[in-house]
Design an enzyme around this catalytic site. Structure first.
Site, PDB file in Angstrom:
ATOM      1  N   ASP A 168      16.876   8.889  31.241  1.00 45.30           N
ATOM      2  CA  ASP A 168      15.898   8.081  32.066  1.00 45.30           C
ATOM      3  C   ASP A 168      16.599   7.202  32.963  1.00 45.30           C
ATOM      4  O   ASP A 168      17.905   6.916  32.838  1.00 45.30           O
ATOM      5  CB  ASP A 168      15.230   7.388  31.011  1.00 45.30           C
ATOM      6  CG  ASP A 168      14.829   7.971  29.649  1.00 45.30           C
ATOM      7  OD1 ASP A 168      14.264   9.206  29.933  1.00 45.30           O
ATOM      8  OD2 ASP A 168      14.960   7.487  28.554  1.00 45.30           O
ATOM      9  N   ASP A 174      14.875  13.500  33.184  1.00 45.94           N
ATOM     10  CA  ASP A 174      13.744  13.114  31.905  1.00 45.94           C
ATOM     11  C   ASP A 174      12.787  12.164  32.492  1.00 45.94           C
ATOM     12  O   ASP A 174      12.133  12.316  33.331  1.00 45.94           O
ATOM     13  CB  ASP A 174      14.801  12.498  30.818  1.00 45.94           C
ATOM     14  CG  ASP A 174      13.976  12.554  29.380  1.00 45.94           C
ATOM     15  OD1 ASP A 174      12.944  13.374  29.515  1.00 45.94           O
ATOM     16  OD2 ASP A 174      14.329  12.047  28.517  1.00 45.94           O
ATOM     17  N   ASP A 231      11.365   5.374  29.597  1.00 43.30           N
ATOM     18  CA  ASP A 231      11.102   5.566  28.277  1.00 43.30           C
ATOM     19  C   ASP A 231      11.045   4.452  27.517  1.00 43.30           C
ATOM     20  O   ASP A 231      12.262   3.684  27.354  1.00 43.30           O
ATOM     21  CB  ASP A 231      11.797   6.969  27.772  1.00 43.30           C
ATOM     22  CG  ASP A 231      10.930   8.265  28.406  1.00 43.30           C
ATOM     23  OD1 ASP A 231      10.276   7.945  29.255  1.00 43.30           O
ATOM     24  OD2 ASP A 231      11.635   9.399  28.108  1.00 43.30           O
ATOM     25  N   ARG A 273       2.480  11.840  31.484  1.00 45.00           N
ATOM     26  CA  ARG A 273       3.056  10.498  30.705  1.00 45.00           C
ATOM     27  C   ARG A 273       3.014   9.264  31.615  1.00 45.00           C
ATOM     28  O   ARG A 273       3.863   8.731  31.863  1.00 45.00           O
ATOM     29  CB  ARG A 273       4.398  10.857  30.214  1.00 45.00           C
ATOM     30  CG  ARG A 273       4.500  12.123  29.371  1.00 45.00           C
ATOM     31  CD  ARG A 273       6.048  12.233  29.059  1.00 45.00           C
ATOM     32  NE  ARG A 273       6.143  13.328  28.113  1.00 45.00           N
ATOM     33  CZ  ARG A 273       7.478  13.634  27.410  1.00 45.00           C
ATOM     34  NH1 ARG A 273       8.466  12.933  27.686  1.00 45.00           N
ATOM     35  NH2 ARG A 273       7.527  14.855  26.813  1.00 45.00           N
TER      36      ARG A 273
END
Length: 492
Positions: free
Chosen positions: A245, A291, A295, A347
């Site tokens: 990330d 990714d 996160d 997301r």
């Protein structure tokens, strides 16, 4: 490691000279911004002050990887302010020369050989007792891939220490090709006014069992291998997964991310399409090199994201990494306020367990090719390929996962070729509340859409009500202009 960073105090030397009034004022203004803490009532991270109490000896200006590392290590867990000047590339050697795939790759690793070894036509011909392909790859190429990945990880993952403010100078501060990691035991971190770009994984892993299904609508799909045209190798599923990330809040607490921009830059995943033939050529089976952008996992808690701009990226923000991590209950509490999710895919965020307050955020994208509940998996597969575009498909904003309690308020969704069905997706959760949001200019009736299946009701009682407002919510109709004017790096 040689200490090469510069103490910020030296930057204003000589500013008492005639004609330097404006630079003095600008420097003073920036000092005040660098020393800001989040408000005492501003979301779940309320009261986070980062390095605002830093002594002058713990204020640094950095412009490369070595300087950034030195500043983080020199200050330890003492309050510190780190000012980022210009562009910092994290994928470099100690002489600041860029490192690429060939520099990290193990001598035995070869991507073409990797694809051949684990192609569904080779690997999937036998199922495990769990009736899916073996997910843990074995063999020389996977071992070489892992060694290569470890080489890259050691270089590009930067551990952030507690009581730290990292802030960009001016309008052009960037951190490229790496991952800031806020791990377990790290607390009280502020990151502001930086563009994060291209956290690129050179060695993504193929997971044959990810999303695999025995779907006999697919020609030749069968649990028993018969021949090259019939067997498990003809069933859909499998995904490429990447590691990094831009920012990972992995167990960290009290974190404020404000006025940052997140982008894949010149290497978006559209440049890396699926490499296996049908039925393993779904849009989701692209060779994923990025990714998440931010996160928040593994017991992380008390996080506020305000005025950030997330651009042209698929999996934007994951909160909670697994349904099985019941230890996350009572944690993962996050506020999203005034952020812009531009051409994101999904997301925004996808939540497990956490109490998430999302208000006055702006969601824009194109849902062409997104799954249609009225179509079969195969029909959606074909539809996604035929309608795919250069930007990620807007699949879902809110992912309503296990144990999640999302409180949505006065958000604005602008979803081309889509509708409210693309704004929320049930992924194991049972609760969701919204008030005052708009989807394509119309009042958002999440309750009706999310309760389309009476066997899986979604309750509007999420068990809590936000009390921490950095700013009172503005009407959803005013959100687009407000967020466009304020979100992103360079807009402090």
């Amino acid at each position: 490691m040689t200490t090469t960073f510069r103490k910020a105090a030296f930057l204003v030397a000589g500013t008492v000279l005639s004609g330097m009034i404006v630079p003095i004022l600008a420097a003073q203004a920036h000092e005040e911004i660098a020393q800001q803490a989040i408000g005492e009532n501003d979301g779940w991270a309320a009261g986070t002050d980062g390095g605002s109490k830093a002594d002058p000896s713990n204020i640094y200006t950095v412009s490369n990887r070595n300087e950034l590392l030195d500043a983080l290590q020199a200050g330890g867990n003492l309050p510190k302010i780190i000012k980022v000047e210009g562009t910092i590339n994290l994928s470099v050697d100690d002489n600041n020369n860029e490192l690429t795939q060939k520099d990290y790759a193990d001598p035995a690793y070869d991507f073409e050989a990797y694809k051949k070894a684990y192609a569904p036509a080779v690997w999937n011909v036998r199922l495990t007792d769990k009736k899916r392909p073996e997910r843990d790859l074995t063999g020389p190429q996977e071992e070489a891939r892992q060694r290569s990945a470890d080489n890259q990880k050691k270089r590009i993952v930067i551990q952030v220490t507690s009581n730290t403010t990292i802030i960009g100078l001016g309008n052009d501060a960037k951190i490229l090709k790496g991952n800031l990691f806020i791990g377990n035991g790290t607390e009280n971190v502020i990151i502001r006014n930086i563009t994060f770009e291209d956290a690129f994984d050179y060695f993504p892993a193929w997971d044959p069992g990810d999303s695999w299904s025995l779907n006999k609508n697919y020609p030749g799909c069968d649990e028993i291998y018969v021949d090259a045209d019939t067997g498990p190798q003809k069933c859909p599923g499998g995904r490429w997964n990447s590691e990094y990330d831009s920012i990972s809040i992995n167990g960290g607490k009290r974190v404020w991310l404000d006025h940052n921009t997140f982008t894949d830059g010149e290497r978006p995943d559209k440049l890396f399409p699926p490499v296996f033939p049908f039925p393993h050529n779904q849009v989701e089976q692209k060779v994923q090199h990025h990714d998440g952008q931010v996160d928040i996992t593994n017991g992380a808690d008390l996080v506020t994201l305000s005025y950030n701009h997330f651009q042209n990226h698929d999996k934007t923000s994951l909160i909670g990494g697994s349904d099985s991590l019941t230890s996350d209950e009572g944690k993962l509490n996050v506020t999203f306020r005034g952020n812009w999710f531009e051409n994101a895919g999904q997301r925004m965020p996808r939540v497990r367990y956490g109490k998430v307050h999302s208000y006055n955020n702006y969601f824009t994208g194109d849902a062409s090719g997104a799954p249609d509940a009225n179509l079969s998996v195969l029909e959606n597969h074909e539809r996604g390929i035929s309608q795919s575009k250069d930007i990620p498909i807007f699949r879902s904003a809110f992912g309503i996962g296990k144990g999640s309690a999302i409180y949505s308020e006065n958000n604005f969704f602008e979803i081309r070729n889509g509708n409210i069905g693309n704004a929320g997706n049930i992924q194991g959760g049972t609760r969701f509340f919204d008030s005052g949001s708009l989807v394509n200019g119309e009042a958002a009736d999440f309750a009706t859409v999310l309760n389309a299946d009476p066997k899986k009701p979604i309750s509007p009682d999420v068990g809590w009500k936000p009390a921490l407002y950095g700013k009172r919510p503005i009407p959803a109709k005013d959100v687009p202009d407000y967020v466009r004017a304020n979100a992103g790096a360079g807009k402090l």
